[in-house]
Every structure is written in C-alpha cells, then in structure tokens.
Design a protein around this motif. Structure first.
Motif, mmCIF file in Angstrom:
data_model
loop_
_atom_site.group_PDB
_atom_site.id
_atom_site.type_symbol
_atom_site.label_atom_id
_atom_site.label_comp_id
_atom_site.label_asym_id
_atom_site.label_seq_id
_atom_site.Cartn_x
_atom_site.Cartn_y
_atom_site.Cartn_z
ATOM 1 N N LYS A 205 -6.414 2.120 13.521
ATOM 2 C CA LYS A 205 -5.030 1.909 13.095
ATOM 3 C C LYS A 205 -4.416 0.614 13.655
ATOM 4 N N ASP B 7 -3.185 -2.783 11.631
ATOM 5 C CA ASP B 7 -1.811 -3.299 11.731
ATOM 6 C C ASP B 7 -1.834 -4.784 12.102
ATOM 7 N N LEU C 8 -3.120 -6.943 9.171
ATOM 8 C CA LEU C 8 -2.117 -7.053 8.098
ATOM 9 C C LEU C 8 -1.009 -8.010 8.520
ATOM 10 N N SER D 11 3.065 -3.540 6.658
ATOM 11 C CA SER D 11 2.484 -2.206 6.906
ATOM 12 C C SER D 11 3.579 -1.179 6.646
ATOM 13 N N GLU D 12 3.419 -0.424 5.595
ATOM 14 C CA GLU D 12 4.455 0.576 5.297
ATOM 15 C C GLU D 12 3.888 1.970 5.524
ATOM 16 N N TYR D 13 4.764 2.855 6.001
ATOM 17 C CA TYR D 13 4.332 4.232 6.291
ATOM 18 C C TYR D 13 5.233 5.233 5.582
ATOM 19 N N ARG E 19 -0.073 5.669 6.435
ATOM 20 C CA ARG E 19 0.028 4.317 5.894
ATOM 21 C C ARG E 19 0.036 4.359 4.363
ATOM 22 N N THR F 149 -1.183 2.219 1.559
ATOM 23 C CA THR F 149 -2.073 1.053 1.477
ATOM 24 C C THR F 149 -1.903 0.393 0.104
ATOM 25 N N ALA G 93 -3.152 -4.896 0.528
ATOM 26 C CA ALA G 93 -3.607 -4.494 1.863
ATOM 27 C C ALA G 93 -5.061 -4.026 1.873
ATOM 28 N N VAL H 59 -7.707 -4.069 4.918
ATOM 29 C CA VAL H 59 -8.014 -2.811 5.626
ATOM 30 C C VAL H 59 -9.535 -2.640 5.713
ATOM 31 N N THR I 49 -4.236 4.704 -0.345
ATOM 32 C CA THR I 49 -4.476 5.632 0.770
ATOM 33 C C THR I 49 -5.155 6.858 0.167
ATOM 34 N N ASN J 213 -8.284 3.778 1.796
ATOM 35 C CA ASN J 213 -8.119 3.851 3.248
ATOM 36 C C ASN J 213 -7.894 5.331 3.595
#
Ligand SMILES: CC(C)(COP(=O)(O)OP(=O)(O)OC[C@H]1O[C@@H](n2cnc3c(N)ncnc32)[C@H](O)[C@@H]1OP(=O)(O)O)[C@@H](O)C(=O)NCCC(=O)NCCS
Length: 457
Positions: free
Chosen positions: A65, A69, A72, A79-81, A86, A88, A92, A96, A140, A176
């Motif tokens: 992880k 980060d 990226l 990096s968005e969650y 995450r 992806t 990205a 990744v 993701t 990912n």
C-alpha cells in the motif's frame, strides 16, 4: 533424575517437536510493506529461507500500500479511497502494477541471497469490485480464484510463490486486489496450516486494548493467544469507546483480518512483529512464541494421561520435589494410578499435571499438582484444580482434600479451608506422614458458594 544443566534444552526439544510436525505443511506470509525498509527485513527473509530449506512450503504475499501511494504521488496521480479501499483509476493501474512487481521482486532478491528460488506469478484470478454505494471502484478488484494447481507444482519443487497485489480477469484485464484478501484466499485454497500477518510493530499488547478478564498475557503484556470468540469480544469492547488512535485502529484492523482468515478455515493465524529479530522462528518453534496467535482448533486442553506422558509428568514434578513441595513418585507409581491423573496440554506438550485419588467415604484427595514454571501465572494450575474439583463433584464426592507444605495460601484462595486430621477417612488418617507434617485443607463440595466456583475461567 539429573538436573537439566542447559536451560535451552527445553527450547530445543520444543523446536524439534514442531519441526517434525510442520515439515510438508504450507504457510502463508502476508508481510506489511514498511518491513522492507527496516533493518529486520534481511533477518526475516533469512529465517523464512530456513523454513523453506527445512521442508516447509512457503507462500509470500507482499503488502504494498505505502509503496503504491508513493509511486502514484511521484507520477502526480491522485490516490483516492472509498470505505478504506483504494479506487484504482485507469491512469493508476499501470503504476500500481509496476509498484506491486517492484516490491515482489525485492522479496525474490532477498530469497536469492539465501539460495531459495522464488517466482512472482499470476496465480490470482480477479474480477472488478464494480460500483459500491454509487462509487465506481474501477480497477480495484476482488479475488475470484486462486490457481492452486500451478502453485502446488511450484511448492512441490521447493520454490516460493510470491503473489503481488494484482489479479487478472479471465479476459486478461488487471485489477488491484488488497493483499490481505489474496493472503486469506491463498491460505484457504491451499489448506495452509498457518497464516502469518507480519507487521512492522509490536501490537496486541495489554496497554493498547480493552480486553476480557480471562485474556492470557505474557509477562511483558503481550496477548499470547485468542480463540475467535475472545477476538470478537475484544473488538466489541473496543468499539465506540471514543478513542480513535491510529495504533489502536491498526490493532483492531489486524484482529479483523485474523478473524476473517479464521472464518475462511485457516486454523492458526499468527500476528508477529517482522522487525523483531527471530520473530518467525520464535513464534513457530516455541510454545510461548513471539506474537499473538488466533486459533480455531483445539490448542490447549486438560485430558487423561497416556503412558507417553509419564516422563513429562516426572520432569515437571522434579523441581518441586527438590524444593520439598512434592513427594517423589516413580514412573510405576504414576502408572498404577494412571486413571487418577490428568495433564494440561498446550499444543501437544504437557505443561502441568494433577491427580484425584478416591479416599472412600465420599472424600477425594487432590494430589501431585505440579505446573511447569516456564508457564506459571497463566491460570494453568487453577484450571487443573477446577477440573479435578468438577471431576470429584461428578463422581458424587462431598469433599476434596489437599495435603500441602508450601502452597496453603494458594489453595485458600481457591476456597479450600484448613481442617484437622480427625476429619480424614480412617485409612488416610493412618497413612498420614508425621515426618512431613503437611497441612490439610478441604473444600466442601456441597457448600452453596465458594471462591473456587467464583474464579473458574
Ligand atoms: C501453585 C501452582 C499450581 C501454581 O501454578 P500456576 O500455573 O502458576 O497457577 P495459576 O496461574 O493458576 O496461579 C498463579 C498465581 O498464584 C500465585 N501463587 C503461586 N504459588 C503460590 C503459593 N505457594 N502461594 C500463594 N500464591 C501462589 C502466583 O503468584 C500467581 O499469582 P497472580 O495470578 O497474581 O500472578 C504451582 O506453583 C505449583 O505447581 N506448585 C506446587 C503445587 C503443590 O503444592 N503441590 C502439592 C500439593 S497437591
């Protein structure tokens, strides 16, 4: 019996017993990314290489992880969650993949230094997470399947499969996938004997969490082991307590991870500090270990004795005999009263013993109680006593007696009260050893309430 001069001999015995048990079994190591940067990494990898060379089938799932980060960020990709996961994006996913393979390669390099072969492989089939609560998780993914056949062939050759946090769909699209999920899926699909959660810190300690009263700690306050029910209790006790400390949240996250693995059928999950030298070997080859174990199978138990337990019983008694706490018994003495004895077994090794002899007249004698000093203050002695009291009760006894020269305070704590020789059944009165002058304590089983009931754990 001659005194053991080398205290390490017991550790060596334990290690050999475990080694023969684990040879040929599969163990999964999910290793957090920060460990790579720590000085402990090379020791950790050397120890893992030792296991492989010793015939243990090892699979590595590197956590990645923090490195993803960083990569990226370096490429100015956001990096968005969402819900801790995450999201992806299309931009990205190539980065990744690059980050995941870069980390996996570092494991391969470290193993090569110990002459252990490894392959980074596409053993994970994935599918997209899709849209969750209106949010498209894009690239993701989640584990669809672990290709166990290919992994088994590799493991048969003594090679270590490394599973990066990437999965591929049937159409060849990359996703990912969280490495925790891959580790659990691999452990479950391969029927692994153990899953190691290798963290970068000392977690699951007394001061970090509210825990139920019966939790077992080491002297340094490390939570030694938990069954799933106890782990659930800890999660319950620590929810909504207004404290949202990062370290505490990490501990709870690890417990949730371990519980999911356990629910997926992994019998033993070990949480260890990968930065501590020798943590893996210590956890694997000694009863007290170095981390916290979540176990779903039978780990400790009180049971009747087998002939093969007798040398262990005599061994545990020996130091107490030297201190004149116990009288000497031969192997034949124990053998003759075999049905009276019980042992406390931790993961197959005997750590305490005790016996209950029927004296007639509704009275029983609790005798030969001895607990291994290396495992003292873990309630083992108390549990043996409660077990034998329960046995006496089930046999319809009215009273349990104990003859002691040095442990009267402890028996008093358990509800026993001093009594006189006149209250003993005739034959035991006649056999009383006036040279030894043991104090006699009794527990009346028909008394409505006593400390022994109150403190049963
Ligand atoms: C007493 C004995 C069984 C305790 O074993 P254990 O596995 O450590 O037992 P527990 O964990 O249940 O109890 C430990 C607690 O009792 C206390 N304790 C141990 N021996 C004690 C004694 N002689 N007097 C008072 N307290 C004692 C410990 O300090 C510890 O306290 P803590 O819980 O506050 O830390 C063990 O020391 C032993 O084998 N002693 C000899 C027993 C004996 O006398 N046998 C002959 C008669 S059958």
């Amino acid at each position: 019996m001659k005194e053991v001069l080398c205290p390490r001999i017991n550790v060596i015995r334990e290690a050999f017993a475990y080694q023969s048990r684990f040879t040929g079994s599969t163990m999964i190591f999910k290793i957090d990314f920060p460990i790579i940067a720590s000085s402990g990494f090379s020791y950790l990898m050397k120890d893992i290489a030792l296991l492989v060379n010793g015939g243990i089938r090892v699979v590595i799932v590197p956590g990645c992880k923090e490195w993803i980060d960083a990569v990226l960020l370096e490429h100015s990709v956001l990096s968005e969650y969402s819900g801790g996961e995450r999201i992806t994006s299309e931009n990205a996913i190539p980065l990744v993949e690059m980050a995941a393979f870069n980390v996996a390669t570092r494991y391969m390099t470290a193993l090569s230094a110990s002459r252990v072969d490894a392959v980074v492989g596409n053993f994970t089939r994935a599918r997209g997470r899709g849209v969750i609560n209106g949010i498209d998780m894009m690239y993701t993914g989640t584990v669809d399947k672990i290709f166990t056949q290919a992994m088994r062939r590799i493991l048969d050759l003594g090679v270590v499969p490394i599973l990066p946090c990437i999965g591929w769909s049937s159409t060849g699209k990359s996703y990912n996938v969280p490495s925790d999920e891959i580790a659990i899926a691999a452990a479950s699909a391969l029927g692994a004997a153990k899953l190691f959660i290798v963290t970068g810190g000392d977690y699951l300690k007394k001061e970090q969490l509210a825990t139920p009263a019966h939790t077992r700690y080491t002297d340094e306050g490390r939570i030694l082991r938990l069954n799933p029910r106890e782990a659930e209790e800890i999660l319950f006790l620590n929810k909504n307590d207004g404290e949202t400390g990062k370290e505490k949240e990490k501990c709870l996250g690890m417990l949730r991870f371990a519980l999911s693995a356990s629910a997926s059928g992994v019998e033993r999950v070990h949480i260890i500090n990968g930065c501590e030298e020798g943590a893996v070997l210590n956890e694997l080859f000694t009863n007290l270990g170095s981390g916290t174990m979540l176990y779903a199978d039978e780990y400790e138990a009180i049971r009747g004795i087998h002939n093969s337990d007798i040398p262990d019983i005599l061994h545990i008694m020996e130091p107490l005999i030297r201190q004149d706490i116990l009288i000497r018994r031969s192997a034949e003495d124990v053998q003759k009263k075999k049905d009276d004895y019980v042992v406390y077994v931790v993961d197959g090794s005997v750590h305490a013993c005790g016996a209950l002899h029927d004296l007639g007249d509704g009275q029983a004698e609790l005798a030969a109680l001895a607990s291994d000093k290396a495992y003292s203050s873990m309630n083992i002695g108390r549990r043996i006593v409660h077990y034998l009291i329960e046995k006496a009760r089930n046999l319809g006894m009215k009273r349990v007696l104990v003859f002691t020269t040095k442990t009267q305070d402890w028996f008093e704590l358990l509800g026993f009260r001093e009594t006189s020789i006149d209250t003993l059944p005739r034959q035991r009165r006649e056999n009383y050893n006036y040279k030894r002058m043991s104090k006699i304590f009794a527990l009346e089983l028909n008394a409505p309430q006593n400390a022994a009931h109150g403190s049963t754990r």
